[in-house]
Write a protein that holds these residues in place. Structure first.
Motif, mmCIF file in Angstrom:
data_model
loop_
_atom_site.group_PDB
_atom_site.id
_atom_site.type_symbol
_atom_site.label_atom_id
_atom_site.label_comp_id
_atom_site.label_asym_id
_atom_site.label_seq_id
_atom_site.Cartn_x
_atom_site.Cartn_y
_atom_site.Cartn_z
ATOM 1 N N LEU A 4 0.652 -1.091 -0.216
ATOM 2 C CA LEU A 4 0.233 0.394 0.074
ATOM 3 C C LEU A 4 0.833 0.763 0.233
ATOM 4 C CD1 LEU A 4 -2.789 -1.331 2.227
ATOM 5 C CD2 LEU A 4 -3.252 -0.738 0.095
ATOM 6 N N PHE A 5 1.916 1.454 0.665
ATOM 7 C CA PHE A 5 2.871 2.886 0.745
ATOM 8 C C PHE A 5 3.251 2.765 -0.742
ATOM 9 C CE2 PHE A 5 6.935 4.494 1.914
ATOM 10 C CZ PHE A 5 6.798 5.684 1.946
ATOM 11 N N CYS A 6 3.609 1.655 -1.416
ATOM 12 C CA CYS A 6 4.634 1.622 -2.761
ATOM 13 C C CYS A 6 3.466 2.319 -3.411
ATOM 14 C CB CYS A 6 4.637 0.490 -2.491
ATOM 15 S SG CYS A 6 6.791 -0.614 -1.868
ATOM 16 N N GLY A 7 2.188 2.004 -3.183
ATOM 17 C CA GLY A 7 0.856 2.366 -4.371
ATOM 18 C C GLY A 7 0.957 3.590 -4.229
ATOM 19 N N PHE A 8 1.341 3.883 -2.764
ATOM 20 C CA PHE A 8 1.018 5.848 -2.368
ATOM 21 C C PHE A 8 2.297 6.699 -3.125
ATOM 22 C CE2 PHE A 8 2.452 9.372 0.380
ATOM 23 C CZ PHE A 8 1.483 9.297 0.934
ATOM 24 N N LEU A 9 3.268 6.644 -3.069
ATOM 25 C CA LEU A 9 4.545 6.410 -3.737
ATOM 26 C C LEU A 9 4.243 7.125 -4.878
ATOM 27 C CD1 LEU A 9 7.719 4.879 -1.658
ATOM 28 C CD2 LEU A 9 7.406 7.573 -1.314
ATOM 29 N N GLY A 10 3.786 5.894 -5.756
ATOM 30 C CA GLY A 10 4.065 5.789 -6.883
ATOM 31 C C GLY A 10 2.346 6.197 -7.386
ATOM 32 N N ASP A 11 1.451 6.858 -7.210
ATOM 33 C CA ASP A 11 0.850 7.997 -7.120
ATOM 34 C C ASP A 11 1.151 9.342 -7.072
ATOM 35 O OD1 ASP A 11 -1.471 5.839 -7.136
ATOM 36 O OD2 ASP A 11 -1.899 5.730 -5.450
ATOM 37 N N LEU A 22 9.960 10.680 -13.393
ATOM 38 C CA LEU A 22 8.648 10.760 -12.357
ATOM 39 C C LEU A 22 8.034 9.575 -12.584
ATOM 40 C CD1 LEU A 22 7.772 14.574 -11.588
ATOM 41 C CD2 LEU A 22 8.898 12.282 -10.340
ATOM 42 N N PHE A 23 7.456 9.498 -14.166
ATOM 43 C CA PHE A 23 7.107 8.147 -14.516
ATOM 44 C C PHE A 23 7.578 7.022 -14.259
ATOM 45 C CE2 PHE A 23 5.267 4.911 -17.347
ATOM 46 C CZ PHE A 23 4.170 5.181 -17.385
ATOM 47 N N LEU A 27 6.308 3.656 -11.468
ATOM 48 C CA LEU A 27 6.451 2.055 -12.126
ATOM 49 C C LEU A 27 7.171 1.333 -11.298
ATOM 50 C CD1 LEU A 27 5.664 1.108 -14.781
ATOM 51 C CD2 LEU A 27 7.552 1.431 -15.950
ATOM 52 N N ILE A 28 8.114 2.139 -11.352
ATOM 53 C CA ILE A 28 9.198 1.217 -10.179
ATOM 54 C C ILE A 28 8.711 1.272 -8.749
ATOM 55 C CG2 ILE A 28 11.219 1.098 -8.851
ATOM 56 C CD1 ILE A 28 12.911 2.580 -11.513
#
Length: 163
Positions: A4-11, A22-23, A27-28
């Motif tokens: 979830l935290f990685c998803g937040f960072l991705g957002d 940034l894209f 993605l990473i």
């Protein structure tokens, strides 16, 4: 929680999509989040008896990946080809892991994980399409609604199937 935290960072990284670094950072971040989901899903799968079902499903995922890359190819920057293939492979494996969990347990919680994984595939597919191919009406509503529901279903499934 790490997924979830990685998803937040991705957002956060994707808020400014005009910057290619940034894209790629987004993605990473999402890829690492999916790897976290893969690990969590695989840890919950008991001895699995239906490898042939997963093998057949893997063929469909590979066909979908190839179809998406063919669709994106004309406008996909050449430096994004490999990152996109790797990312699509990771998200496909995450969804296959969720399918293996669902087939192993045959419970609502396990199927919620699989449905959530499919919603991730839809969300990322639409996002890829609108980023590299062409804009569609209500694209952000489609992307974010499927993404939020995917995160929700996967998170709920872990509490139901077992922590």
């Amino acid at each position: 929680m790490l997924a979830l935290f990685c998803g937040f960072l991705g957002d956060i990284f994707l808020i400014v999509p005009e910057r290619s670094w940034l894209f790629v950072s987004g993605l990473i971040s999402f890829a690492v989040g999916h790897v976290c989901y893969i690990i969590a899903l695989l840890q919950r799968i008991p001895s699995f008896q239906s490898q042939w079902v997963i093998a057949i499903a893997a063929v469909f995922y590979l066909a979908g990946l190839a179809g998406m890359m063919r669709l994106l190819w004309p406008r996909l920057p050449k430096n994004m080809f490999l990152p996109c293939i790797v990312y699509m492979g990771i998200i496909s494996f995450m969804s296959l892991s969720a399918l293996a969990l669902a087939l192993s347990y045959q419970t609502l919680g396990a199927w919620l994980a699989f449905i959530g994984s499919l919603l991730f595939v839809v969300s990322d597919g639409v996002l890829s399409f609108v980023t590299f191919r062409r804009r569609i009406p209500f694209r952000y509503v489609v992307v974010m609604s499927t993404y939020i529901l995917a995160q929700t279903l996967l998170t709920v499934s872990f509490t139901v199937v077992g922590g």
